[in-house]
Design an enzyme around this catalytic site. Structure first.
Site, short mmCIF file in Angstrom:
data_model
loop_
_atom_site.label_atom_id
_atom_site.label_comp_id
_atom_site.label_asym_id
_atom_site.label_seq_id
_atom_site.Cartn_x
_atom_site.Cartn_y
_atom_site.Cartn_z
N GLN A 81 -5.02 -1.88 9.28
CA GLN A 81 -4.82 -3.21 8.71
C GLN A 81 -5.41 -4.27 9.63
OE1 GLN A 81 -3.36 -3.74 5.58
NE2 GLN A 81 -4.12 -5.82 5.89
N LYS A 137 0.84 -1.20 0.00
CA LYS A 137 0.00 0.00 0.00
C LYS A 137 0.88 1.25 0.00
CE LYS A 137 -3.77 -2.54 2.01
NZ LYS A 137 -4.46 -3.06 3.18
N ASP A 171 -11.49 2.13 3.51
CA ASP A 171 -11.74 0.68 3.45
C ASP A 171 -13.23 0.40 3.25
OD1 ASP A 171 -10.06 -1.46 3.36
OD2 ASP A 171 -9.68 -1.56 5.52
#
Ligand code: NAD
Length: 284
Positions: free
Chosen positions: A97, A53, A120
Site C-alpha cells: 500500500q 481489499k 498493482d
C-alpha cells in the site's frame, strides 16, 4: 441534454458477481487465489483501502493476508517480507500500500515484487510489457477506466481519446491502454497549451489531474464520454472529481460520477489481477 451516467458501483458489482463464480470453479480444481497486502504505518486513508481489499477477497472466497508493519519498520524488513511472499505458493498477488513512510525507498520496494505477482502493475517490467503489448498484469485504476468504457457499450477503436494527466499510476498507463484499444490518443498535462481546445476534440475524455472541478462543460465536446478519475476531499468533507459533474453532464454523452464511478473499479480490478495471476501460476 443530460449525459448517461456510467454506474461504476453497478458495473463493479456485475464483475464481482462473475468473479465469485470463477473463484468457486477454481477452488473446485484446487486453486484458491491468494492476495497479500502490506501496510506500513498508520495512514488513515491507507488503512481504509487495505480494509476494503481484505473484505473484497473474503467476499469472493479468495485467500487474503494483511501484513501490518510499524511506521518505523526498516526498508530491509519490508524487503524481507516481500522475499518471503514472493516464494510463498499460497500467495499469487502482492500489493504494497502506497504511500510508504519517507525513509523507505518506494522504487526499491516495487522493484522487489516478483513480476508474476505484481497485481498493482507498477513494476518496471509490467509497465514495459504493457507498452510493448506483451501479456502483463495491468495497473488497476487504468484497467478499471477501460472496463467502464467498454461495459457502457462505447466502442473505443478509432475514437480520439484525450487523457488529462501524465502520472505513472493513472495518466500514462490509461493512455497506453487506450492506444492498445486502437484509440487515437492525446496526452495533456500541466504544461499543455490550449488545454480547452484539445480536450474539446475528445470523443473520450479521461481526467486525472488531482484538482477538484478543474474541468467543466467548456472542455467537453457534445456527446463525449467523460471519465473522471479524480478523488478530491472538499472542505465540506464531501468528495468531488476533477470534472465538474453538474456542468459536464449537460454536454457529455456519458459521464462517470464521483464517488461511484472509477473508484469502485480499482479494487475489483485488483481482484481480477489476483485471479489471473493464480490461473497463470497453475498453468491455466
Ligand atoms: P498526480 O498528481 O500524480 O498527477 C496529476 C497530473 O495532472 C500530472 O501529470 C499533471 O501534469 C497534471 N495536471 C496538473 N494540473 C493540471 C492542469 N491544470 N491542467 C492539466 N493537467 C494538469 O495525480 P494522480 O496520481 O495521477 O491522480 C490523479 C487523480 O486521480 C487524483 O485526484 C487522485 O486522487 C485520483 N486517483 C484515483 C484513483 C481511484 O479512483 N482509485 C486511483 C489513483 C488516483
Amino acid at each position: 441534454m443530460s449525459a448517461l451516467i456510467i454506474d461504476g458501483k453497478q458495473i463493479s458489482a456485475d464483475i464481482r458477481g462473475e468473479m465469485v463464480n470463477e473463484v468457486a470453479e477454481l477452488k473446485q480444481k484446487g486453486v484458491t487465489p491468494g492476495l497479500a497486502v502490506i501496510l506500513v504505518g498508520e495512514d488513515a486513508a491507507s488503512k481504509v483501502y487495505v480494509g476494503s481489499k481484505e473484505k473484497a477477497c473474503v467476499q469472493l472466497g479468495m485467500y487474503s493476508e494483511v501484513h501490518r508493519m510499524a511506521a518505523d519498520s526498516s526498508e530491509e524488513q519490508v524487503l524481507a517480507l516481500i522475499d518471503k511472499l514472493n516464494n510463498q505458493d499460497s500467495i499469487n498477488g502482492i500489493l504494497v500500500q502506497l504511500p510508504l513512510p519517507k525513509h523507505i525507498n518506494e522504487k526499491a520496494i516495487i522493484d522487489a515484487i516478483r513480476v508474476d505477482k505484481d497485481v498493482d502493475g507498477f513494476h518496471p517490467e509490467s509497465v514495459g510489457n504493457l507498452v510493448i503489448g506483451d501479456d502483463s498484469l495491468l495497473p488497476c485504476t487504468p484497467a478499471g477506466v477501460i472496463e467502464l468504457i467498454k461495459r457502457s457499450g462505447v466502442d473505443i477503436a478509432g475514437k480520439h481519446a484525450v487523457v488529462i494527466g501524465r502520472s505513472n499510476i493513472v495518466g500514462k498507463p490509461v493512455a497506453m491502454l487506450l492506444l492498445r484499444e486502437n484509440a487515437t490518443v492525446t496526452i495533456c498535462h500541466s504544461r499543455t497549451a490550449n488545454l480547452e481546445e484539445i480536450a474539446k476534440q475528445a470523443d473520450i475524455l479521461v481526467v486525472a489531474i488531482g484538482r477538484a472541478n478543474a474541468i467543466d462543460s467548456k472542455f467537453v465536446k457534445p456527446g463525449a464520454v467523460v471519465v473522471d478519475v479524480g478523488i478530491n476531499r472538499l472542505d465540506t468533507g464531501k468528495l468531488a472529481g476533477d470534472a465538474n459533474f453538474e456542468s459536464c453532464k449537460t454536454v457529455a454523452g456519458h459521464i462517470t460520477p464521483v464517488p461511484g464511478g472509477v473508484g469502485p473499479m480499482t479494487i475489483t480490478m485488483l481482484m481480477k489481477n489476483t485471479i489471473t495471476a493464480a490461473k497463470k501460476a497453475n498453468g491455466m
